[in-house]
Every structure is written in structure tokens, then in C-alpha cells.
Design a protein around this motif. Structure first.
Motif, mmCIF file in Angstrom:
data_model
loop_
_atom_site.group_PDB
_atom_site.id
_atom_site.type_symbol
_atom_site.label_atom_id
_atom_site.label_comp_id
_atom_site.label_asym_id
_atom_site.label_seq_id
_atom_site.Cartn_x
_atom_site.Cartn_y
_atom_site.Cartn_z
ATOM 1 N N VAL A 56 0.844 -1.193 0.000
ATOM 2 C CA VAL A 56 0.000 0.000 0.000
ATOM 3 C C VAL A 56 0.877 1.239 0.000
ATOM 4 C CG1 VAL A 56 -1.802 1.284 1.218
ATOM 5 C CG2 VAL A 56 -1.813 -1.222 1.277
ATOM 6 N N GLN A 57 0.579 2.157 -0.894
ATOM 7 C CA GLN A 57 1.329 3.406 -0.956
ATOM 8 C C GLN A 57 0.749 4.403 0.036
ATOM 9 O OE1 GLN A 57 1.128 5.489 -4.727
ATOM 10 N NE2 GLN A 57 3.229 6.217 -4.520
ATOM 11 N N LEU A 58 1.620 5.228 0.630
ATOM 12 C CA LEU A 58 1.176 6.275 1.555
ATOM 13 C C LEU A 58 1.715 7.602 1.060
ATOM 14 C CD1 LEU A 58 0.971 6.041 5.392
ATOM 15 C CD2 LEU A 58 1.814 8.113 4.322
ATOM 16 N N VAL A 59 0.812 8.557 0.787
ATOM 17 C CA VAL A 59 1.222 9.833 0.205
ATOM 18 C C VAL A 59 0.550 10.974 0.959
ATOM 19 C CG1 VAL A 59 1.572 8.814 -2.076
ATOM 20 C CG2 VAL A 59 -0.638 9.833 -1.494
ATOM 21 N N PHE A 60 1.069 12.196 0.730
ATOM 22 C CA PHE A 60 0.533 13.394 1.374
ATOM 23 C C PHE A 60 0.019 14.394 0.335
ATOM 24 C CE2 PHE A 60 3.136 11.413 4.518
ATOM 25 C CZ PHE A 60 2.581 11.750 5.741
ATOM 26 N N ASP A 61 -0.339 13.907 -0.837
ATOM 27 C CA ASP A 61 -0.822 14.767 -1.919
ATOM 28 C C ASP A 61 -2.247 15.245 -1.656
ATOM 29 O OD1 ASP A 61 1.581 14.140 -3.143
ATOM 30 O OD2 ASP A 61 0.696 12.491 -4.302
ATOM 31 N N ALA A 62 -2.632 16.332 -2.325
ATOM 32 C CA ALA A 62 -4.025 16.776 -2.302
ATOM 33 C C ALA A 62 -4.853 15.791 -3.134
ATOM 34 C CB ALA A 62 -4.146 18.185 -2.853
ATOM 35 N N PRO A 63 -5.892 15.187 -2.556
ATOM 36 C CA PRO A 63 -6.677 14.181 -3.293
ATOM 37 C C PRO A 63 -7.674 14.803 -4.258
ATOM 38 C CG PRO A 63 -7.559 14.420 -1.090
ATOM 39 C CD PRO A 63 -6.346 15.316 -1.160
ATOM 40 N N SER A 103 -7.699 9.325 3.819
ATOM 41 C CA SER A 103 -8.637 8.559 2.994
ATOM 42 C C SER A 103 -7.914 7.379 2.355
ATOM 43 C CB SER A 103 -9.271 9.455 1.910
ATOM 44 O OG SER A 103 -8.264 10.120 1.161
ATOM 45 N N ALA A 104 -8.674 6.366 1.991
ATOM 46 C CA ALA A 104 -8.129 5.164 1.349
ATOM 47 C C ALA A 104 -8.634 5.084 -0.090
ATOM 48 C CB ALA A 104 -8.540 3.919 2.131
ATOM 49 N N TRP A 105 -7.744 4.604 -0.975
ATOM 50 C CA TRP A 105 -8.073 4.567 -2.401
ATOM 51 C C TRP A 105 -7.712 3.194 -2.962
ATOM 52 C CZ3 TRP A 105 -10.043 9.090 -4.746
ATOM 53 C CH2 TRP A 105 -10.046 10.214 -3.897
ATOM 54 N N THR A 106 -8.740 2.427 -3.318
ATOM 55 C CA THR A 106 -8.567 1.134 -3.980
ATOM 56 C C THR A 106 -9.680 1.002 -5.024
ATOM 57 O OG1 THR A 106 -9.999 -0.148 -2.502
ATOM 58 C CG2 THR A 106 -7.709 0.168 -1.797
ATOM 59 N N LYS A 107 -9.744 -0.168 -5.645
ATOM 60 C CA LYS A 107 -10.793 -0.385 -6.651
ATOM 61 C C LYS A 107 -12.111 -0.820 -6.027
ATOM 62 C CE LYS A 107 -7.560 -1.529 -10.372
ATOM 63 N NZ LYS A 107 -7.142 -2.558 -11.369
ATOM 64 N N THR A 114 -3.806 2.937 -2.016
ATOM 65 C CA THR A 114 -3.130 4.126 -1.498
ATOM 66 C C THR A 114 -3.849 4.665 -0.265
ATOM 67 O OG1 THR A 114 -2.395 4.747 -3.723
ATOM 68 C CG2 THR A 114 -2.335 6.463 -2.041
ATOM 69 N N ILE A 115 -3.060 5.060 0.734
ATOM 70 C CA ILE A 115 -3.569 5.846 1.855
ATOM 71 C C ILE A 115 -3.108 7.281 1.641
ATOM 72 C CG2 ILE A 115 -3.341 6.333 4.324
ATOM 73 C CD1 ILE A 115 -5.188 4.071 3.834
ATOM 74 N N ASN A 116 -4.053 8.202 1.600
ATOM 75 C CA ASN A 116 -3.729 9.607 1.406
ATOM 76 C C ASN A 116 -3.887 10.342 2.737
ATOM 77 O OD1 ASN A 116 -4.462 12.583 0.805
ATOM 78 N ND2 ASN A 116 -3.676 11.854 -1.148
#
Length: 204
Positions: free
Chosen positions: A23-30, A88-92, A42-44
Motif C-alpha cells: 500500500v502506498q502512503l502519500v501526502f498529496d491533495a486528493p 482517505s483510502a483509495w482502492t478499486k 493508497t492511503i492519502n
């Protein structure tokens, strides 16, 4: 200080919530454009608000003592800032997003403060010597709508966690104290223009 909190959250979540998972972890604006490029789970962790906690502000300088207990200088008390993150979490699949959010929530609920070992060793937070509280999902004291935040980002409303970190921020500069008084001089006058005797008394 902001980047130190980011680093601490990244280390905490990677090691105690997402360990063993791809799982990727990022600090970008979603934003909508960012979401369209996602192709792996991804966990944002998006920092969306920074403001001072006025209820924790202290007034007046604090004395700094040396090894002998003497006042060596003065330091302004640190200011405390509320750093609000939208997680927030992002998957399919929505079910997979819920599992990731549940793992993050469970991790953060076990820690009322950022663990000291997660803080950068030579950073401001570690040297401040005070705890860094963390809350998750607590209703804010002031009116604030997560729905409006998602609208401002241009994306669709998603399940998310509101994580708040209370971080101290030092206020420079430190001020050195003047040398301590070790001797008092007393002048004995016979008249306004004639000094009869000068006496010196050590205070040591």
C-alpha cells in the motif's frame, strides 16, 4: 515542524497499520486529477488546515537555568498548532478501502500521542521535550464541514478520517541573561560632592 509530523505519521502508519501490505502512503491533495492517476492501493494523508491553539498559548518568557542552577537565559514558550489531516483510502473496491481505513483507525486509537521513537531524533519535536497529542474522528470545536473540503478539492465525497495533531513550535530567539550580580558597591558621602569611603561587598 510540519515535515516532522509528516515523517512521524508516515513511520507510525507504515510500521503499525500497513506493515506487510503493498500500500502506498502519500501526502498529496486528493483532487479529481490525482485520483484518476491512482492504480495501486493508497492511503492519502492530506494536511488541509494549520492554526494555532489559542487556549494553549502561554505568555511571558521562561527562565533557562545552567548546570549550577543560575539563570542563563530566557526563552519564549512554544506555540501549539493544530494540524488537521484528511485521511482517505483509495482502492478499486469500497470494501478494501474500508479495511484500510479500519487499520489506520485502529493504529491511531492505540496512540494518544505520537510515539517518541517515531519523531526525527534531531528535530524540533524531539528536542521540545513535550508530548505531541493525536486525536482521530473527534468533532471539531468550530464549525467545519468535511463535505465542503471534498467539494473544494473537486472530488467526490469519500469515507475519511479527520486526524488532528497538536504540535509545539518554538519561538526564536532565545535571549541570554546578563552576568549575575556578585558584588555591591556602597559610597559613603559627606556631601554631594565629596565621597568619604567606598565599600564593596561580595554576594558570593
Amino acid at each position: 515542524m510540519l515535515h516532522e509530523v509528516d515523517d512521524a505519521l508516515r513511520t507510525l502508519l507504515r510500521t503499525r497499520a500497513l506493515s506487510g501490505g503493498d500500500v502506498q502512503l502519500v501526502f498529496d491533495a486528493p483532487t479529481r486529477e490525482w485520483a484518476a492517476r491512482r492504480n495501486i492501493p493508497t492511503i492519502n494523508v492530506y494536511l488541509y488546515d494549520v492554526r494555532e491553539d489559542m487556549g494553549r498559548r502561554e505568555l511571558g518568557p521562561v527562565r533557562v537555568h545552567d548546570e549550577d542552577g543560575r539563570v542563563a537565559g530566557y526563552r519564549q514558550p512554544p506555540r501549539t498548532y493544530r494540524l488537521s489531516y484528511l485521511v482517505s483510502a483509495w482502492t478499486k473496491q469500497p470494501e478494501d478501502e474500508h479495511r484500510l481505513l479500519s487499520a489506520v483507525l485502529g493504529c491511531l486509537l492505540r496512540h494518544d500521542t505520537l510515539p517518541a521513537e517515531m519523531l526525527p531524533a534531531d528535530g524540533l519535536l524531539a528536542t521540545a521535550g513535550s508530548a505531541v497529542p493525536v486525536t482521530v474522528g473527534v468533532p471539531p470545536a468550530e464549525p467545519r464541514s468535511i463535505t465542503d473540503l471534498w467539494s473544494a478539492l473537486g472530488g467526490e465525497l469519500k469515507p475519511s478520517l479527520d486526524v488532528v495533531v497538536l504540535a509545539p513550535f518554538p519561538v526564536p530567539p532565545d535571549l541570554d541573561a546578563k552576568p549575575p550580580v556578585t558584588e555591591v558597591e556602597v559610597k559613603v558621602r559627606e556631601s554631594a560632592s565629596k565621597v568619604v569611603e567606598i565599600r564593596r561587598k561580595s554576594l558570593a
